[in-house]
Motif scaffolding. Structure first.
Motif, short mmCIF file in Angstrom:
data_model
loop_
_atom_site.label_atom_id
_atom_site.label_comp_id
_atom_site.label_asym_id
_atom_site.label_seq_id
_atom_site.Cartn_x
_atom_site.Cartn_y
_atom_site.Cartn_z
N MET A 57 -3.50 25.37 -32.70
CA MET A 57 -2.52 26.40 -33.09
C MET A 57 -3.00 27.90 -32.95
O MET A 57 -2.42 28.72 -33.74
N GLN A 58 -4.27 28.13 -32.26
CA GLN A 58 -4.68 29.19 -32.21
C GLN A 58 -3.47 30.41 -31.92
O GLN A 58 -3.78 31.45 -32.23
N ASP A 59 -2.76 30.15 -30.85
CA ASP A 59 -1.81 31.06 -30.22
C ASP A 59 -0.71 31.05 -31.04
O ASP A 59 0.12 31.58 -30.64
N PHE A 60 -0.28 30.34 -32.24
CA PHE A 60 0.71 30.40 -32.70
C PHE A 60 0.82 31.58 -33.97
O PHE A 60 -0.42 32.02 -34.57
N SER A 61 1.89 31.79 -34.41
CA SER A 61 2.07 32.95 -35.52
C SER A 61 1.83 32.31 -36.61
O SER A 61 1.86 30.97 -36.61
#
Length: 86
Positions: A57-61
């Motif tokens: 989920m690193q690139d999720f807000s």
């Protein structure tokens, strides 16, 4: 993803991918690492040593991460209730 698409991404032949899927041969350690990175899973998961799926989920807000956590908790509680009734 088709075998041909995966083969192109990993720079191997489609027959190699087919052989991996059929259990005829195994990917090299380097290709195993590439597969893990491509599918965002651990090498242990690919080898069947780890049963948990993980989501990167690193690139999720923060909001997107929060929504996913709420959904995961909901599905876990539903699963636990089903286990208790069976």
């Amino acid at each position: 993803m088709t075998q041909a698409e995966l083969a192109r991404k990993l720079e191997v032949t489609r027959s190699s991918v087919n052989a991996w899927e059929m259990g005829i041969s195994m990917p090299s350690i380097a290709k195993l690492v590439e597969l893990a990175c491509l599918f965002h899973v651990s090498t242990d998961y690919l080898l069947g040593l780890e049963q948990e799926n993980r989501i990167n989920m690193q690139d999720f807000s923060e909001q997107e991460q929060s929504i996913l956590c709420v959904l995961a908790e909901y599905f876990q509680s539903v699963h636990e209730k089903e286990e208790k009734t069976n």
